[in-house]
Design a protein around this motif. Sequence first.
Motif, PDB file in Angstrom:
ATOM      1  N   ASP C  42     -10.201 -16.957  -7.739  1.00 46.81           N
ATOM      2  CA  ASP C  42     -11.108 -16.747  -8.846  1.00 46.81           C
ATOM      3  C   ASP C  42     -11.334 -18.092  -9.483  1.00 46.81           C
ATOM      4  OD1 ASP C  42     -11.423 -14.649 -11.864  1.00 46.81           O
ATOM      5  OD2 ASP C  42     -12.669 -16.193 -11.092  1.00 46.81           O
ATOM      6  N   GLU C  43     -12.466 -18.637  -8.872  1.00 49.68           N
ATOM      7  CA  GLU C  43     -12.753 -20.179  -9.374  1.00 49.68           C
ATOM      8  C   GLU C  43     -13.116 -20.180 -10.876  1.00 49.68           C
ATOM      9  OE1 GLU C  43     -16.268 -22.054  -7.104  1.00 49.68           O
ATOM     10  OE2 GLU C  43     -16.931 -22.848  -9.213  1.00 49.68           O
ATOM     11  N   ILE C  44     -13.753 -19.161 -11.277  1.00 52.72           N
ATOM     12  CA  ILE C  44     -14.068 -19.451 -12.924  1.00 52.72           C
ATOM     13  C   ILE C  44     -12.958 -19.202 -13.634  1.00 52.72           C
ATOM     14  CG2 ILE C  44     -15.625 -17.981 -14.593  1.00 52.72           C
ATOM     15  CD1 ILE C  44     -17.553 -17.816 -12.721  1.00 52.72           C
ATOM     16  N   ALA C  45     -11.874 -18.382 -13.383  1.00 56.46           N
ATOM     17  CA  ALA C  45     -10.653 -18.234 -14.164  1.00 56.46           C
ATOM     18  C   ALA C  45      -9.959 -19.610 -14.120  1.00 56.46           C
ATOM     19  CB  ALA C  45      -9.854 -16.909 -13.400  1.00 56.46           C
ATOM     20  N   LEU C  46      -9.896 -20.338 -12.672  1.00 60.68           N
ATOM     21  CA  LEU C  46      -8.999 -21.505 -12.548  1.00 60.68           C
ATOM     22  C   LEU C  46      -9.570 -22.391 -13.399  1.00 60.68           C
ATOM     23  CD1 LEU C  46      -8.255 -21.845  -8.783  1.00 60.68           C
ATOM     24  CD2 LEU C  46      -6.806 -22.268 -10.607  1.00 60.68           C
ATOM     25  N   ARG C  47     -11.155 -22.696 -13.457  1.00 64.99           N
ATOM     26  CA  ARG C  47     -11.630 -23.571 -14.158  1.00 64.99           C
ATOM     27  C   ARG C  47     -11.404 -23.199 -15.784  1.00 64.99           C
ATOM     28  NH1 ARG C  47     -17.209 -23.072 -13.340  1.00 64.99           N
ATOM     29  NH2 ARG C  47     -16.620 -23.451 -11.267  1.00 64.99           N
ATOM     30  N   GLU C  48     -11.470 -22.128 -16.278  1.00 62.05           N
ATOM     31  CA  GLU C  48     -11.278 -21.856 -17.656  1.00 62.05           C
ATOM     32  C   GLU C  48      -9.662 -22.331 -18.002  1.00 62.05           C
ATOM     33  OE1 GLU C  48     -14.382 -18.310 -18.384  1.00 62.05           O
ATOM     34  OE2 GLU C  48     -12.102 -17.686 -18.813  1.00 62.05           O
ATOM     35  N   LEU C  49      -9.121 -21.856 -17.037  1.00 66.95           N
ATOM     36  CA  LEU C  49      -7.441 -22.281 -17.379  1.00 66.95           C
ATOM     37  C   LEU C  49      -7.458 -23.846 -17.445  1.00 66.95           C
ATOM     38  CD1 LEU C  49      -4.582 -21.455 -17.401  1.00 66.95           C
ATOM     39  CD2 LEU C  49      -4.646 -21.767 -14.989  1.00 66.95           C
ATOM     40  N   ALA C  50      -7.986 -24.666 -16.523  1.00 61.63           N
ATOM     41  CA  ALA C  50      -8.182 -26.034 -16.589  1.00 61.63           C
ATOM     42  C   ALA C  50      -8.706 -26.692 -17.930  1.00 61.63           C
ATOM     43  CB  ALA C  50      -8.576 -26.651 -15.178  1.00 61.63           C
ATOM     44  N   GLN C  51      -9.515 -25.872 -18.455  1.00 65.59           N
ATOM     45  CA  GLN C  51     -10.098 -26.514 -19.363  1.00 65.59           C
ATOM     46  C   GLN C  51      -9.588 -26.306 -20.776  1.00 65.59           C
ATOM     47  OE1 GLN C  51     -13.877 -24.281 -18.867  1.00 65.59           O
ATOM     48  NE2 GLN C  51     -14.852 -26.062 -17.863  1.00 65.59           N
ATOM     49  N   HIS C  52      -8.498 -25.461 -20.825  1.00 69.01           N
ATOM     50  CA  HIS C  52      -7.429 -25.359 -22.107  1.00 69.01           C
ATOM     51  C   HIS C  52      -7.265 -26.697 -22.405  1.00 69.01           C
ATOM     52  CE1 HIS C  52      -4.477 -23.837 -24.694  1.00 69.01           C
ATOM     53  NE2 HIS C  52      -4.929 -22.621 -24.738  1.00 69.01           N
ATOM     54  N   PRO C  53      -7.148 -26.948 -23.746  1.00 67.85           N
ATOM     55  CA  PRO C  53      -6.905 -28.187 -24.215  1.00 67.85           C
ATOM     56  C   PRO C  53      -5.031 -28.761 -23.697  1.00 67.85           C
ATOM     57  CG  PRO C  53      -7.579 -26.998 -26.052  1.00 67.85           C
ATOM     58  CD  PRO C  53      -7.860 -26.166 -24.976  1.00 67.85           C
ATOM     59  N   ILE C  54      -4.544 -27.634 -23.719  1.00 67.29           N
ATOM     60  CA  ILE C  54      -2.952 -28.110 -23.329  1.00 67.29           C
ATOM     61  C   ILE C  54      -3.041 -28.322 -21.781  1.00 67.29           C
ATOM     62  CG2 ILE C  54      -0.876 -27.353 -23.054  1.00 67.29           C
ATOM     63  CD1 ILE C  54      -0.797 -25.819 -25.536  1.00 67.29           C
ATOM     64  N   ALA C  55      -4.095 -27.697 -20.803  1.00 64.99           N
ATOM     65  CA  ALA C  55      -3.851 -27.633 -19.605  1.00 64.99           C
ATOM     66  C   ALA C  55      -4.657 -29.108 -19.395  1.00 64.99           C
ATOM     67  CB  ALA C  55      -4.796 -26.833 -18.925  1.00 64.99           C
ATOM     68  N   ARG C  56      -5.532 -29.408 -20.179  1.00 63.75           N
ATOM     69  CA  ARG C  56      -6.132 -30.689 -20.015  1.00 63.75           C
ATOM     70  C   ARG C  56      -5.077 -32.002 -20.120  1.00 63.75           C
ATOM     71  NH1 ARG C  56     -12.368 -30.954 -20.604  1.00 63.75           N
ATOM     72  NH2 ARG C  56     -12.715 -28.924 -21.554  1.00 63.75           N
ATOM     73  N   LEU C  57      -4.618 -31.919 -21.334  1.00 64.09           N
ATOM     74  CA  LEU C  57      -3.231 -32.829 -21.354  1.00 64.09           C
ATOM     75  C   LEU C  57      -2.460 -33.052 -20.375  1.00 64.09           C
ATOM     76  CD1 LEU C  57      -2.217 -35.016 -23.721  1.00 64.09           C
ATOM     77  CD2 LEU C  57      -0.866 -33.269 -24.270  1.00 64.09           C
ATOM     78  N   LEU C  58      -1.920 -31.708 -19.859  1.00 68.56           N
ATOM     79  CA  LEU C  58      -0.905 -31.631 -18.793  1.00 68.56           C
ATOM     80  C   LEU C  58      -1.550 -32.554 -17.602  1.00 68.56           C
ATOM     81  CD1 LEU C  58       1.885 -30.410 -18.267  1.00 68.56           C
ATOM     82  CD2 LEU C  58       0.638 -28.398 -17.471  1.00 68.56           C
ATOM     83  N   LEU C  59      -2.712 -31.881 -17.191  1.00 64.74           N
ATOM     84  CA  LEU C  59      -3.395 -32.550 -16.107  1.00 64.74           C
ATOM     85  C   LEU C  59      -3.255 -33.995 -16.117  1.00 64.74           C
ATOM     86  CD1 LEU C  59      -5.819 -29.730 -15.462  1.00 64.74           C
ATOM     87  CD2 LEU C  59      -3.812 -30.383 -14.035  1.00 64.74           C
ATOM     88  N   PHE C  60      -3.907 -34.682 -17.300  1.00 65.69           N
ATOM     89  CA  PHE C  60      -3.764 -35.795 -17.445  1.00 65.69           C
ATOM     90  C   PHE C  60      -2.598 -36.764 -17.197  1.00 65.69           C
ATOM     91  CE2 PHE C  60      -5.430 -39.995 -18.756  1.00 65.69           C
ATOM     92  CZ  PHE C  60      -4.399 -40.467 -19.671  1.00 65.69           C
ATOM     93  N   LEU C  61      -1.525 -35.793 -17.653  1.00 72.43           N
ATOM     94  CA  LEU C  61      -0.041 -36.464 -17.772  1.00 72.43           C
ATOM     95  C   LEU C  61       0.473 -36.651 -16.250  1.00 72.43           C
ATOM     96  CD1 LEU C  61       1.457 -35.512 -21.191  1.00 72.43           C
ATOM     97  CD2 LEU C  61       0.408 -37.832 -20.536  1.00 72.43           C
ATOM     98  N   VAL C  62       0.317 -35.262 -15.825  1.00 72.75           N
ATOM     99  CA  VAL C  62       0.718 -35.120 -14.425  1.00 72.75           C
ATOM    100  C   VAL C  62       0.256 -35.955 -13.337  1.00 72.75           C
ATOM    101  CG1 VAL C  62       0.763 -33.577 -12.542  1.00 72.75           C
ATOM    102  CG2 VAL C  62       1.675 -32.819 -14.811  1.00 72.75           C
ATOM    103  N   ILE C  63      -1.075 -36.632 -13.667  1.00 70.77           N
ATOM    104  CA  ILE C  63      -1.722 -37.610 -12.417  1.00 70.77           C
ATOM    105  C   ILE C  63      -1.614 -38.713 -12.894  1.00 70.77           C
ATOM    106  CG2 ILE C  63      -3.580 -38.068 -11.656  1.00 70.77           C
ATOM    107  CD1 ILE C  63      -4.813 -35.130 -11.846  1.00 70.77           C
ATOM    108  N   SER C  64      -1.712 -39.222 -14.216  1.00 72.69           N
ATOM    109  CA  SER C  64      -1.900 -40.647 -14.446  1.00 72.69           C
ATOM    110  C   SER C  64      -0.355 -41.164 -14.613  1.00 72.69           C
ATOM    111  CB  SER C  64      -2.288 -40.953 -15.868  1.00 72.69           C
ATOM    112  OG  SER C  64      -1.752 -40.199 -16.934  1.00 72.69           O
ATOM    113  N   LEU C  65       0.611 -40.535 -15.169  1.00 72.80           N
ATOM    114  CA  LEU C  65       2.131 -40.948 -15.187  1.00 72.80           C
ATOM    115  C   LEU C  65       2.647 -41.253 -13.909  1.00 72.80           C
ATOM    116  CD1 LEU C  65       3.479 -39.361 -18.587  1.00 72.80           C
ATOM    117  CD2 LEU C  65       2.586 -41.822 -18.055  1.00 72.80           C
ATOM    118  N   PRO C  66       2.679 -40.385 -13.096  1.00 76.82           N
ATOM    119  CA  PRO C  66       3.202 -40.493 -11.651  1.00 76.82           C
ATOM    120  C   PRO C  66       2.613 -41.590 -10.981  1.00 76.82           C
ATOM    121  CG  PRO C  66       3.109 -38.161 -12.094  1.00 76.82           C
ATOM    122  CD  PRO C  66       2.365 -38.788 -13.158  1.00 76.82           C
ATOM    123  N   LEU C  67       1.128 -42.137 -11.210  1.00 78.37           N
ATOM    124  CA  LEU C  67       0.784 -42.982 -10.635  1.00 78.37           C
ATOM    125  C   LEU C  67       1.298 -44.366 -11.058  1.00 78.37           C
ATOM    126  CD1 LEU C  67      -3.319 -42.116 -10.598  1.00 78.37           C
ATOM    127  CD2 LEU C  67      -1.832 -42.326  -8.620  1.00 78.37           C
TER     128      LEU C  67
END
Lengths: 250, 146, 112
Positions: C42-67
């Motif tokens: 479900d692409e829409i559900a996935l996008r909504e999940l990723a757009q949650h503010p906590i998800a945005r922060l988490l995704l930012f940290l999970v990509i940038s810090l390991p880099l």
Amino acid sequence: MTEKTITLEITRYHPEQDAEPTFQSYDVPYREDWVVLDAINWIKDNVDGTLSYRWSCRMGVCGSCGMMVNGTPKLSCAAFLRDYYPEKIRVEPLANFPVERDLVIVLDDFMAKLESVKPWIVRKEGEEKPLSEGEYRQTPAELAKYKQFSMCINCMLCYAACPVMGLEPDFLGPAALALGMRYNKDSRDQGREERQEVIASHEAIWQCTFVGECSVVCPKDVDPAGAIQQAKVDSTLDWYKALLPWSKSQ
Amino acid sequence: MSRDPSVDEQLETSMGKSMRKPYTPKMPATWWLRRRAYFLFIVREVTSVFVAIYCVILLVGLCRLKEGGDAFESFLVSLRSPFSIGFHVVALLFAGYHSITWFNLTPKAMVIRIGEEKVPPLLIAGSNYVAWLVLSAALIWIVLKG
Amino acid sequence: MAKSNEPIWWSLFSAGGVIAALLIPAFMLVTGLILPFVDSPDEIALRELAQHPIARLLLFLVISLPLFHWAHRFRFTVADLGLHGAKVLVAVLCYGSAIVGTVVTGYVVCTL
């Protein structure tokens, strides 16, 4: 009954005539309770008096007899022949040091590095207690903070085990950094700021990549790797604190 | 040279030229293949490469998700390729090795003392493993539920 | 010898190491080995999940810090494996890519 023997293959290097080190094989009597140092002493006494090496206490407290035994840095007084018998034992000078002659290495650089961390109690100006006021007292908890790091016997096995030591000759090295931490963590000491100039420099803790072999080979469980990582944490906290607007300027 | 250069000078003048010629062995480029511990160290360092590549993949995936429709569809198709599956399996193994080595080394850097005693390293490492399990389970559950 | 400025890179390396250790394996499992096998996700559900503010922060940290974790480790490993010169260039390339990656991630995560 023929006596059991074991073969030792030992590095020989005569600076006055050799371009580079070679190996010489010796068959020595095998005794259950002998260590590599016993075998080398037997060679020197009975076969070849020209063999050069350092040793002293023969019981693992002086740090003189460090050598590579089958590629691993060990105190030759702590490497038992029975752990290698009947295989050949290869004995070489400690890795990552220049070789003076045979098994003797040049340790001037090591001594200079030890000195550079000011391995003594430093008191601030005017805070030295006169003798009449008695000793600096310390609780068991305060002692526990640095005791492990004070057990170093300067045997240099950690320098031989550390690959960074071989790759970057300017690296201060595990023993010197553990020694610095020993004084930094001592409640009687006030010299941490002075030592940090050396310890927190690029050639010091920041060259360490936590391979961890130094702690593995240490005969006294000093855990220099742990000391260095703790120093990194401390130095990093210092660095961030210095950024705060209300901190004292350096 | 001895630490005091004047000693060397004295020796030279009184006994003739010094015969010292310290030999400095060169460290071979294959140094890390000579001992198991060194090899495992390099493997541990290389885990960061797989982690970084995955982060880029995740970033690209987010971009495709943002665009939606065909872009996201084609991203999913490439995820289903044997190459992608193979990469993710290998990357997961390396990432797992990073996690294990990281948690096991954490107690060395983080020493917590209570009086004379140290908090047991097993406890520090252990709590990291528990956090790993809990967070991983939570993540999988949250994403799959949605 | 003066006090080095390594702490900034080392602290980013450490933070990245913790995040990578705790979260990357699960992320790899989910996006790389579970998601591809889900029948029409479900692409829409996935996008909504990723757009949650906590998800945005988490995704930012999970990509940038390991880099940044990779940048610091890779910089030293490259020297360990034989490249002893060009130390400044290697550092600039490593931390530079991590910084670029972080900026891009920040943009993507804000505009999801």
